[in-house]
Design a protein around this motif. Structure first.
Motif, PDB file in Angstrom:
ATOM      1  N   ARG A  16       0.808  -1.208   0.000  1.00  0.00           N
ATOM      2  CA  ARG A  16       0.000   0.000   0.000  1.00  0.00           C
ATOM      3  C   ARG A  16       0.842   1.258   0.000  1.00  0.00           C
ATOM      4  O   ARG A  16       0.298   2.343   0.032  1.00  0.00           O
ATOM      5  CB  ARG A  16      -0.938   0.008   1.208  1.00  0.00           C
ATOM      6  CG  ARG A  16      -2.037  -1.025   1.104  1.00  0.00           C
ATOM      7  CD  ARG A  16      -2.916  -0.742  -0.066  1.00  0.00           C
ATOM      8  NE  ARG A  16      -3.761  -1.878  -0.363  1.00  0.00           N
ATOM      9  CZ  ARG A  16      -4.474  -2.011  -1.438  1.00  0.00           C
ATOM     10  NH1 ARG A  16      -4.419  -1.100  -2.375  1.00  0.00           N
ATOM     11  NH2 ARG A  16      -5.225  -3.072  -1.636  1.00  0.00           N
ATOM     12  N   ARG A 129      -4.534   9.380  -3.072  1.00  0.00           N
ATOM     13  CA  ARG A 129      -4.698   7.954  -2.834  1.00  0.00           C
ATOM     14  C   ARG A 129      -5.846   7.650  -1.866  1.00  0.00           C
ATOM     15  O   ARG A 129      -6.630   6.733  -2.095  1.00  0.00           O
ATOM     16  CB  ARG A 129      -3.390   7.350  -2.309  1.00  0.00           C
ATOM     17  CG  ARG A 129      -2.256   7.355  -3.336  1.00  0.00           C
ATOM     18  CD  ARG A 129      -1.062   6.542  -2.836  1.00  0.00           C
ATOM     19  NE  ARG A 129      -1.409   5.159  -2.585  1.00  0.00           N
ATOM     20  CZ  ARG A 129      -1.516   4.237  -3.543  1.00  0.00           C
ATOM     21  NH1 ARG A 129      -1.305   4.565  -4.803  1.00  0.00           N
ATOM     22  NH2 ARG A 129      -1.822   2.995  -3.237  1.00  0.00           N
ATOM     23  N   ARG A 130      -5.950   8.380  -0.798  1.00  0.00           N
ATOM     24  CA  ARG A 130      -7.027   8.106   0.166  1.00  0.00           C
ATOM     25  C   ARG A 130      -8.391   8.398  -0.444  1.00  0.00           C
ATOM     26  O   ARG A 130      -9.342   7.601  -0.311  1.00  0.00           O
ATOM     27  CB  ARG A 130      -6.809   8.953   1.429  1.00  0.00           C
ATOM     28  CG  ARG A 130      -7.692   8.557   2.606  1.00  0.00           C
ATOM     29  CD  ARG A 130      -7.326   7.152   3.071  1.00  0.00           C
ATOM     30  NE  ARG A 130      -8.176   6.707   4.169  1.00  0.00           N
ATOM     31  CZ  ARG A 130      -7.866   6.878   5.452  1.00  0.00           C
ATOM     32  NH1 ARG A 130      -6.728   7.471   5.778  1.00  0.00           N
ATOM     33  NH2 ARG A 130      -8.664   6.437   6.395  1.00  0.00           N
ATOM     34  N   GLY A 133      -9.247   5.782  -2.921  1.00  0.00           N
ATOM     35  CA  GLY A 133      -9.705   4.556  -2.282  1.00  0.00           C
ATOM     36  C   GLY A 133     -11.200   4.577  -2.021  1.00  0.00           C
ATOM     37  O   GLY A 133     -11.916   3.606  -2.308  1.00  0.00           O
ATOM     38  N   TRP A 134     -11.692   5.693  -1.465  1.00  0.00           N
ATOM     39  CA  TRP A 134     -13.126   5.822  -1.224  1.00  0.00           C
ATOM     40  C   TRP A 134     -13.904   5.868  -2.537  1.00  0.00           C
ATOM     41  O   TRP A 134     -14.990   5.286  -2.666  1.00  0.00           O
ATOM     42  CB  TRP A 134     -13.411   7.076  -0.405  1.00  0.00           C
ATOM     43  CG  TRP A 134     -13.093   6.917   1.055  1.00  0.00           C
ATOM     44  CD1 TRP A 134     -12.015   7.438   1.724  1.00  0.00           C
ATOM     45  CD2 TRP A 134     -13.849   6.176   2.006  1.00  0.00           C
ATOM     46  NE1 TRP A 134     -12.058   7.058   3.043  1.00  0.00           N
ATOM     47  CE2 TRP A 134     -13.177   6.294   3.257  1.00  0.00           C
ATOM     48  CE3 TRP A 134     -15.026   5.439   1.953  1.00  0.00           C
ATOM     49  CZ2 TRP A 134     -13.640   5.687   4.405  1.00  0.00           C
ATOM     50  CZ3 TRP A 134     -15.494   4.831   3.102  1.00  0.00           C
ATOM     51  CH2 TRP A 134     -14.808   4.960   4.317  1.00  0.00           C
ATOM     52  N   PRO A 275      -5.438   1.810  -4.338  1.00  0.00           N
ATOM     53  CA  PRO A 275      -5.790   2.447  -3.056  1.00  0.00           C
ATOM     54  C   PRO A 275      -7.039   1.822  -2.446  1.00  0.00           C
ATOM     55  O   PRO A 275      -7.941   1.384  -3.153  1.00  0.00           O
ATOM     56  CB  PRO A 275      -6.028   3.906  -3.449  1.00  0.00           C
ATOM     57  CG  PRO A 275      -6.391   3.873  -4.895  1.00  0.00           C
ATOM     58  CD  PRO A 275      -5.631   2.731  -5.479  1.00  0.00           C
ATOM     59  N   PRO A 277      -9.489   2.496   1.299  1.00  0.00           N
ATOM     60  CA  PRO A 277      -9.585   3.445   2.423  1.00  0.00           C
ATOM     61  C   PRO A 277      -9.366   2.847   3.798  1.00  0.00           C
ATOM     62  O   PRO A 277      -9.149   3.583   4.764  1.00  0.00           O
ATOM     63  CB  PRO A 277     -11.013   3.996   2.285  1.00  0.00           C
ATOM     64  CG  PRO A 277     -11.770   2.912   1.593  1.00  0.00           C
ATOM     65  CD  PRO A 277     -10.798   2.270   0.656  1.00  0.00           C
ATOM     66  N   ARG A 279      -7.269   0.620   6.499  1.00  0.00           N
ATOM     67  CA  ARG A 279      -5.863   0.247   6.623  1.00  0.00           C
ATOM     68  C   ARG A 279      -5.611  -0.824   7.668  1.00  0.00           C
ATOM     69  O   ARG A 279      -4.735  -1.670   7.501  1.00  0.00           O
ATOM     70  CB  ARG A 279      -5.028   1.491   6.945  1.00  0.00           C
ATOM     71  CG  ARG A 279      -5.122   2.540   5.837  1.00  0.00           C
ATOM     72  CD  ARG A 279      -4.213   3.714   6.078  1.00  0.00           C
ATOM     73  NE  ARG A 279      -4.269   4.677   4.984  1.00  0.00           N
ATOM     74  CZ  ARG A 279      -3.532   5.772   4.915  1.00  0.00           C
ATOM     75  NH1 ARG A 279      -2.664   6.055   5.894  1.00  0.00           N
ATOM     76  NH2 ARG A 279      -3.644   6.594   3.890  1.00  0.00           N
TER      77      ARG A 279
END
Length: 457
Positions: A16, A129-130, A133-134, A275, A277, A279
């Motif tokens: 990641r 990236r975050r 991810g969503w 990505p 969201p 972790r």
């Protein structure tokens, strides 16, 4: 093998950390895709209804379509002043109306402007990236819901029911291309079920993080086939099917390198850098359970809705009294026998009883005329009323009672013999009919054969 939207429990499966930053072109494309796809998902009422599940059946269309309704004035203004067309959203079931194309243009223009402004205000951010991810998670779940919607409508063959009795009487050349497609698929329920099974499988795989990439690949194949059929058979959902196909491509884009390594270069792919969201292992487990619960909720709702439609239009639906195709043997009007002349607009050739509450009579020139039907088997009374709109088996009951066009008593001396006596369009009429076995049509009688010595055309 790790897949889209999955964080493996071990660092050996997935990495990641990813690159230090995205290149400017990647950031630019992401901003445009984020805005345009986000708006399209928000404006697609079908997506909202799918997530509401079975309670959505009780909601009015305007309730689930409120985001699109907010844009109606803007879309209308753009249609009038930019394209010179009337952009009005007709509740016709078509997704390719002038309104939809103008709305799509508005979405793209908003996305272009938003991308320019976003780029100017956020030039120094190395990546998203975050947020990505969503974004991928939402796109994946939305596409999964749509695949289940498409799939259950075919898995429980209700989207394309078998050809109606009246369709068997229609000349092939009278059908439009969409009608040809619908009847071709509907004439083979097993084929329709297989199509639905592939779409349901893709939808379920998309809701499971570890199988999401396989689901996206299957969804891409499914939706590419749907899009090709929509384009070639002029089915009015080209915008929708094209959008869902692009959603599958978006989901596969972060894994393009790994797919190329595996499918083209024939070597072991490297770790995924897509990505996601969530972790921590605990967050990933909770997210997986939520997605599975959502899949079950949507699947149950869609299965319930499809089964309800199948009971109304499917082959197992309740048959109305006098069900079948009835051929007119003798037609008497005003006490005079009317010969079967093709030029006579008042004489019937056949009548069809197929769906409860409806009857169709075929004129001598082959035209099928729909009529609303009320029938009392106890008193042997039959009443016809004009159909103010094209025959639809899902239409709401009209607020005003349509005018009567016929009032008959009927008698059956045998199961295949029928006599109607009464009044039609203000004239006394007596009709003697014989039932034609619909299974004598080759489309109904062909069946399946392992051995075929002489293929029929």
């Amino acid at each position: 093998m790790a897949v889209i939207g999955v964080d493996s429990e071990t660092s050996q499966d997935i990495d990641r950390s990813g690159p230090v930053g995205w290149n400017p072109f990647t950031r630019l494309v992401f901003r445009f895709v984020f805005v345009s796809f986000g708006l399209m998902c928000l404006l697609e009422a079908q997506i909202t209804a799918v997530f509401l599940g079975w309670p959505a059946e009780r909601l009015a269309h305007d309730t689930v379509a409120w985001p699109a309704r907010l844009l109606d004035p803007t879309v209308k203004w753009v249609g009038d002043h930019v394209f010179g067309v009337e952009a009005v959203n007709h509740d016709s079931g078509s997704g390719d109306q002038t309104y939809n194309w103008v709305q799509l243009w508005c979405v793209l223009m908003v996305a272009v402007v938003a991308t320019v402004v976003w780029t100017a205000l956020d030039r120094r951010r190395p990546d998203y990236r975050r947020l990505a991810g969503w974004f991928l998670l939402v796109i994946r779940v939305c596409l999964g819901g749509q695949m289940l919607l498409y799939g259950f409508a075919k898995l429980i063959p209700s989207q394309m029911p078998e050809p109606a009795l009246s369709t068997l009487l229609e000349p092939y050349g009278n059908m439009n291309s969409m009608g040809v497609l619908w009847n071709q698929v509907g004439s083979s329920p097993s084929y329709e079920i297989l199509l639905g099974a592939a779409e349901v499988t893709a939808g379920l795989l998309l809701f499971i993080p570890r199988t999401a990439m396989v689901g996206a690949m299957l969804a891409l194949v499914d939706m590419a086939m749907v899009f090709v059929m929509d384009m070639n058979f002029d089915v009015p959902v080209k915008i929708g099917s094209g959008f869902f196909m692009l959603m599958a491509l978006v989901l596969l884009t972060p894994e393009a390198k790994r797919l190329a390594e595996m499918l083209i270069l024939d070597r072991r792919p490297g770790p995924s850098t897509a990505p996601y969201p969530f972790r921590t292992p605990r967050a990933r487990r909770i997210a997986t359970l939520v997605q599975l619960a959502l899949a079950i909720w949507i699947a149950v709702g869609l299965a319930h809705a499809s089964w309800g439609i199948y009971q109304q239009v499917g082959s197992g639906r309740p048959k109305p009294p006098l069900y079948g195709i009835w051929t007119v043997e003798e037609f008497t009007r005003d006490g005079q026998s009317v010969p079967p002349l093709l030029t006579d607009e008042n004489r019937w050739q056949r009548i069809v009883f197929d769906y409860p509450g409806f009857m169709q009579y075929q004129q001598m020139d082959g035209t099928l005329v729909p009529a609303k039907l009320q029938i009392d088997t106890q008193s042997h009374h039959l009443q016809l009323q004009t159909a103010d709109a094209p025959l639809s088996f899902h239409e709401a009951q009209p607020q005003q009672q349509p005018p009567s066009m016929g009032d008959f008593t009927f008698q059956q001396s045998a199961p295949d013999q029928l006599r109607l006596e009464g009044e039609f369009n203000g004239h006394p009429v007596t009709v003697t009919l014989h039932r034609f076995d619909e299974n004598n049509f080759p489309l109904r009688d062909s069946g399946f054969h392992w051995v075929i010595n002489y293929p029929s055309s």
